[in-house]
Design a protein around this motif. Structure first.
Motif, PDB file in Angstrom:
ATOM      1  N   SER A  24       0.853  -1.192   0.000  1.00  0.00           N
ATOM      2  CA  SER A  24       0.000   0.000   0.000  1.00  0.00           C
ATOM      3  C   SER A  24       0.881   1.232   0.000  1.00  0.00           C
ATOM      4  CB  SER A  24      -0.883   0.047   1.246  1.00  0.00           C
ATOM      5  OG  SER A  24      -1.772  -1.033   1.239  1.00  0.00           O
ATOM      6  N   LEU A  30      -1.956   3.279  -3.677  1.00  0.00           N
ATOM      7  CA  LEU A  30      -1.973   1.832  -3.868  1.00  0.00           C
ATOM      8  C   LEU A  30      -2.647   1.203  -2.669  1.00  0.00           C
ATOM      9  CD1 LEU A  30       1.593   0.939  -5.177  1.00  0.00           C
ATOM     10  CD2 LEU A  30      -0.530   0.988  -6.470  1.00  0.00           C
ATOM     11  N   VAL A  55      -1.780  -4.125  -2.900  1.00  0.00           N
ATOM     12  CA  VAL A  55      -1.528  -4.717  -4.206  1.00  0.00           C
ATOM     13  C   VAL A  55      -0.584  -5.909  -4.059  1.00  0.00           C
ATOM     14  CG1 VAL A  55      -0.341  -4.322  -6.373  1.00  0.00           C
ATOM     15  CG2 VAL A  55      -1.925  -2.612  -5.505  1.00  0.00           C
ATOM     16  N   GLY A  96      -2.339   4.473 -10.203  1.00  0.00           N
ATOM     17  CA  GLY A  96      -1.290   4.002  -9.305  1.00  0.00           C
ATOM     18  C   GLY A  96      -0.171   3.249 -10.003  1.00  0.00           C
ATOM     19  N   LEU A 116       3.578   2.421  -8.363  1.00  0.00           N
ATOM     20  CA  LEU A 116       4.012   1.041  -8.191  1.00  0.00           C
ATOM     21  C   LEU A 116       5.454   0.859  -8.678  1.00  0.00           C
ATOM     22  CD1 LEU A 116       3.067  -1.757  -7.325  1.00  0.00           C
ATOM     23  CD2 LEU A 116       2.396  -2.178  -9.678  1.00  0.00           C
ATOM     24  N   MET A 144      -5.185  -1.970 -13.867  1.00  0.00           N
ATOM     25  CA  MET A 144      -5.240  -1.256 -12.593  1.00  0.00           C
ATOM     26  C   MET A 144      -6.308  -0.187 -12.615  1.00  0.00           C
ATOM     27  SD  MET A 144      -1.634  -0.217 -10.959  1.00  0.00           S
ATOM     28  CE  MET A 144      -1.821  -0.367  -9.212  1.00  0.00           C
ATOM     29  N   GLY A 153      -5.784   2.250  -7.577  1.00  0.00           N
ATOM     30  CA  GLY A 153      -4.833   1.649  -6.654  1.00  0.00           C
ATOM     31  C   GLY A 153      -4.950   0.156  -6.472  1.00  0.00           C
ATOM     32  N   ARG A 154      -5.765  -0.504  -7.290  1.00  0.00           N
ATOM     33  CA  ARG A 154      -5.902  -1.958  -7.175  1.00  0.00           C
ATOM     34  C   ARG A 154      -5.773  -2.604  -8.552  1.00  0.00           C
ATOM     35  NH1 ARG A 154      -9.052  -4.026  -3.001  1.00  0.00           N
ATOM     36  NH2 ARG A 154      -9.547  -2.505  -1.379  1.00  0.00           N
TER      37      ARG A 154
END
Lengths: 375, 366, 285
Positions: free
Chosen positions: B10, B19, B22, B41, B45, B207, B210-211
């Motif tokens: 996160s 994030l 993830v 995100g 990442l 994505m 954030g996921r």
């Protein structure tokens, strides 16, 4: 005032005249735009399209030649007296005014009555999906919103000519696609004469009636999108228009009986039986000998009848396969609407039908023939 | 070569969550394309993996070793930034050489290293130029050469083709396939262009906010999208999504769209369980049938590069996009047509949350 | 802009000339005065024609000032030297402290960060006289009064905020990605700071340094109170020209010319760094 004819007559723009290194940004540019026509200036950066637009708007002096709007020469007039509305590529909103006041600014100064101003602002705001930000100030807007507000400010005006400089460059692709159609509808409905500057050919194709392709300060071709696609005037236009670009392959044309053969290299060739290539095309092509063949990526067929090439890349993107292949005479890009199973490193046969051939002069690059007719 | 494991990573900023837990395993030598709208995100990442920012929670491991206390310069990563991030006060040569000089290579090794990667990317001629004298395409290649120069085990490419024009983007996409396979590095390729993702990714990670909303092969993501959001991101023009209630009769399952029956995979009605549905039909999966009494009228015909996109409208105003290869004869506006789609090409989504309803008709491998 | 009538062009020329005369006249007049004797200067009406003399400069350089009332020792060269030492060391110290601090303020968010930065800036708001009295007392206790070290320290009140705030802006404008790129290429943070961050903000650092130098050079009040004759800079030393027998205009003019020369030279030298936009072409577009 209603839309007017725009005529550029042998316009030159030279920066730094008499200086150490004068730059010839626009050369002998001539074109004519009818009232209600949308013309696009299309080219890569530095091709002279923006200089041309700025000369029409009055932000740059014309070095030679003349620009006339509605039959009246305007190149000596200051921008404010040209009766031209412009949407700028950068953001050019007046920061102290709300978006609504920005858009209404020119109308109010023309003393148009409030109710009508209100109606027209609302109309153009709905068109560009900015109704919800009309009350806000430019500093609180995103780039795309500012750009749409700037576009609205130009479109709402009554002017003899509307200039749009990369009007949708900042927008998300999805919104851009939606707005293109609506924008064209709005322009056509009001019969505006529009000059659009863009480097994006999808945008030019979607919006313009005719497109002026520019390169290196010179006008290459001024024609409808269909003509540019089907009958490019030279190899530059051929390669420039179309995504992915046209394959250009140097070749030697020779007669074989009543047929024609293009030797692409020592062991790669395209041969056409008598009648496949029309007689007039056969004549002009054979007369040249050394030519450059242009083939659009989707016009190449996978067939063992043609020449053999090795796959360098094969990419499936859902509804198409994009294949790059190399052979002894160079490399080609092929687009297929079915998924191509062959893997990188494997060999495939490539062929082109005669009606899909574009032939250019090897030296000058000028078009010699397109498909079944000489250029 | 190196594998990457993200375990519930996160990243929170002061006011936002970039994030949200993830997790992802990238096998050694694999290329994973990460696609999503801006702000999803993706870049964060990559930055976390590169080590130029620290995760708020969760762990990142490279080849099984936790990276929490490992400085970016010690992670063995090559990264290409979206805005190129070239060093403006250094020549292209020195830019590309920077990962080599950091490893204290001899001047001779540096020169050979730079020249070989420059040759690969066709920028041998501009090595003595400063970034400001390079075209956008050359800048892009220089940035990429710099990321590749030290043959890193992990390559992080942050939308490397975003800032180059369409023509070059296409060319580079075809070139990247060879480049990535020759490098053999474990690659994370961030992009907003579904074509790049499908062409270059062994797997695609989609994505949003954030996921990861779906991770799978290009075929899976294209033919079995997890949701309408995923389906809309892949394909140009975008997928047609029509509200409809699946129904069935003696001839099988179907949905009525625009007053016309479109066949659905058998089992669709059972799977829908009476929920409101969206039927997804990709524009290229729709076929025209000549039919003077057709229920659809052609509204607009737009040539789009290698295909022709046709907008048709049903009698009730339902609009559908149909995409056909440009060598097929274009339809004329006003013409009446009917449409056909293979039942297995019709996708079913729940209307409330957009998730795909699995009908059980295997599309992949068939 | 291109569409100008002849009238507009002439009007513009006249206006520019007016502004030039207004700003340049005092400087030119001082230059002329520095080559005249007091009698020539005080002549009425003043004349542009005179026999130039180097007497003023010689008096300044030898340190002996001849007046009607007799000979006076002045320490102008010592003052000039003091100015140079104080300004150079103050700016150097402010750069050593301020550039890393500016970087920290630009790149990292930490508790009270903004407050500290603002406090440093607020030093510039306080009237110097307000802090001078306590400072004098402290300095006497610490044995810092009338030392170069003490003065350089106090001069940080002038130089540090300037450098911090100007350079911070330059660091903020530089994309962190450029540093990240150097880090991921395998270089440590210190090398990255030295090879990337500093060179890329060099124009800004040069500009801030130059400005700080000018402010330090022109400072009057701190040096007046905290320095005795042998540590005085030119700004304070110039008071010596107001003598019992009158004001030595010629020498003052010569002293002004001499004392603006170093700053002017520095400004001209630094100009190319100020103009050069190194950052151009670093990122896309």
């Amino acid at each position: 005032m209603s839309a007017a004819t725009l005529v550029l007559d042998r316009v030159d723009k030279i920066y730094n005249v008499g200086g150490a290194r004068p730059v010839h940004a626009v050369r002998a540019m001539s074109l004519e735009l009818s009232p209600g026509e949308i013309g696009a200036l299309l080219g890569s950066s530095g091709c002279g399209k923006t200089s041309t637009l700025r000369m029409v708007a009055g932000f740059e002096e014309v070095t030679h030649g003349s620009i006339a709007l509605a039959g009246r020469p305007i190149q000596a007039e200051p921008p404010a007296r040209r009766n031209v509305a412009m949407a700028f590529e950068g953001y050019s909103l007046y920061p102290p005014l709300t978006v609504r006041d920005n858009i209404a600014f020119a109308l109010k100064s023309q003393r148009i009555d409030a109710a009508q101003v209100e109606r027209r602002v609302a109309e153009v705001a709905a068109l560009l999906e900015i109704e919800d930000i009309l009350g806000r100030h430019p500093s609180s807007l995103s780039g795309g919103q500012q750009q749409r507000a700037g576009l609205a400010r130009a479109l709402v005006r009554d002017a003899a000519l509307h200039l749009l400089d990369e009007p949708m460059g900042q927008l998300e692709p999805r919104l851009r696609a939606v707005l293109r159609g609506r924008l064209k509808h709005y322009i056509k409905e009001r019969g505006l004469t529009v000059v659009l500057v863009t480097h994006d050919q999808t945008e030019a194709n979607a919006l313009a009636d005719r497109i002026a392709v520019m390169e290196d300060g010179e006008l290459q071709q001024f024609a409808t999108p269909a003509t540019l696609r089907d009958r490019p005037a030279n190899r530059f236009v051929g390669a420039f228009i179309g995504e992915p670009p046209m394959n250009l392959l140097p070749a030697e044309a020779r007669a074989e009986g009543q047929g024609v053969v293009f030797d692409l290299s020592r062991d790669a060739r395209l041969s056409y039986a008598p009648g496949e290539v029309t007689a007039p095309v056969r004549d002009v092509v054979l007369e040249r000998g050394r030519v450059i063949i242009g083939v659009r990526p989707h016009a190449i067929r996978l067939s063992d009848a043609g020449f053999s090439a090795r796959i360098v890349a094969n990419q499936w993107i859902g509804d198409q396969s994009h294949v790059a292949a190399s052979f002894s005479g160079g490399s080609v890009v092929v687009v297929q609407h079915e998924r191509v199973a062959a893997r990188s490193g494997e060999r495939i046969g490539l062929a082109v039908e005669a009606r899909d051939l574009h032939v250019f002069d090897a030296d000058s690059g000028v078009a010699v023939a397109h498909g079944e007719a000489p250029a | 070569m190196a594998s990457i494991e993200l375990d519930r990573v996160s990243k929170r900023f002061r006011t936002s969550v970039a994030l949200d837990e993830v997790s992802l395993r990238v096998a050694s030598g694999e290329t994973v394309a990460i696609i999503g709208p801006s702000g999803a995100g993706k870049t964060v990442l990559l930055r976390l993996i590169a080590g130029v920012e620290d995760p708020s929670r969760g762990s990142i491991a490279i080849d099984g070793a936790d990276m929490a206390d490992v400085a970016p310069e010690r992670r063995g990563i090559g990264m290409a930034f979206q805005n190129f991030a070239l060093f403006p006060h250094m020549t292209a040569f020195d830019n590309i050489a920077s990962p080599l000089t950091a490893r204290e290579a001899s001047p001779d090794e540096v020169r050979r290293g730079v020249e070989s990667v420059a040759k690969l990317l066709k920028i041998e001629r501009v090595l003595d130029h400063y970034p400001r004298a390079l075209s956008n395409g050359q800048k892009q290649r220089t940035a990429l050469a710099r990321a590749l120069a030290a043959s890193p085990a992990i390559l992080l490419l942050d939308d490397p083709l975003r800032n180059v024009d369409a023509k070059l983007r296409f060319e580079m996409r075809l070139e990247f396939e060879r480049l990535l396979s020759e490098q053999g590095a474990t690659t994370l390729y961030v992009t907003q262009d579904y074509r790049e993702a499908m062409a270059l990714g062994d797997r695609i990670a989609v994505m949003d906010e954030g996921r990861f909303i779906q991770v799978g092969t290009p075929e899976t993501v294209y033919f079995e999208p997890a949701s309408t959001d995923v389906a809309r991101q892949f394909g140009d023009p975008t997928i047609n999504l029509m509200a409809a209630a699946p129904d069935s009769d003696a001839s099988g399952d179907f949905a009525a769209i625009g007053g016309v029956r479109f066949g659905l995979p058998s089992g669709a009605v059972a799977a829908a369980k009476g929920r409101d549905c969206l039927v997804g039909m990709r524009p290229e999966a729709l076929n025209f049938e000549d039919d003077a009494s057709g229920a659809f009228a052609v509204e607009a015909v737009t040539p789009l590069n290698e295909k022709i996109v046709t907008l048709v409208a049903g009698s009730d105003g339902t609009e559908l996009l149909v995409s056909r290869p440009s060598h097929e004869a274009p339809r004329r506006p006003g013409e009446k047509v009917s449409l056909r789609i293979a039942a297995r090409d019709a996708l079913l989504f729940a209307r409330d949350d957009g998730t795909r309803i699995d009908v059980g008709a295997a599309r992949i491998g068939s | 802009m291109q569409h100008q009538s002849t009238f507009e062009r002439v009007l513009r020329g006249v206006l520019i000339a007016l502004v030039l005369v207004f700003f340049m006249f005092p400087i030119v007049w001082i230059l002329l005065m520095s080559f005249q004797t007091n009698e020539q200067i005080l002549r009425i009406p003043p004349s542009l024609l005179f026999e130039p003399t180097l007497e003023n400069y010689r008096a300044l350089i030898t340190g002996r000032l001849e007046t009607h009332a007799g000979t006076l020792d002045i320490r102008f060269m010592q003052n000039l030297w003091n100015s140079l030492i104080l300004s150079v060391f103050s700016v150097a110290l402010a750069l050593v402290l301020g550039v890393p601090a500016a970087y920290a303020f630009a790149r990292f968010r930490f508790r009270l960060g903004e407050d500290i930065a603002f406090t440093l800036l607020s030093f510039r708001f306080a009237p110097p006289l307000l802090v001078l009295l306590p400072l004098t007392l402290y300095f006497q206790d610490l044995g810092l009064s009338d030392t170069y070290v003490g003065l350089v320290w106090v001069y940080q009140l002038i130089c540090l905020p300037l450098i911090l705030w100007i350079v911070r802006g330059y660091f903020e404008d530089m994309s962190p990605d450029i540093e990240h790129a150097y880090r991921t290429a395998g270089h440590g943070w210190l090398t990255t700071f030295r090879r990337i961050s500093i060179p890329l903000t060099a124009p800004g650092i040069a500009a801030a340094g130059l400005l700080a130098f000018i402010f330090a050079w022109n400072n009057f009040i701190f040096a007046l109170v905290l320095a005795s004759a042998d540590k005085q800079p030119v700004t304070v030393g110039a008071l010596a020209f107001v003598t019992a027998s009158g004001i030595q205009y010629g020498q003052i003019a010569a002293a002004i010319v001499l004392s603006i020369t170093p700053t002017l030279a520095l400004a001209l030298y630094a100009q190319r760094y100020l103009v050069e936009g190194l950052s151009l072409g670093a990122v896309k577009g």
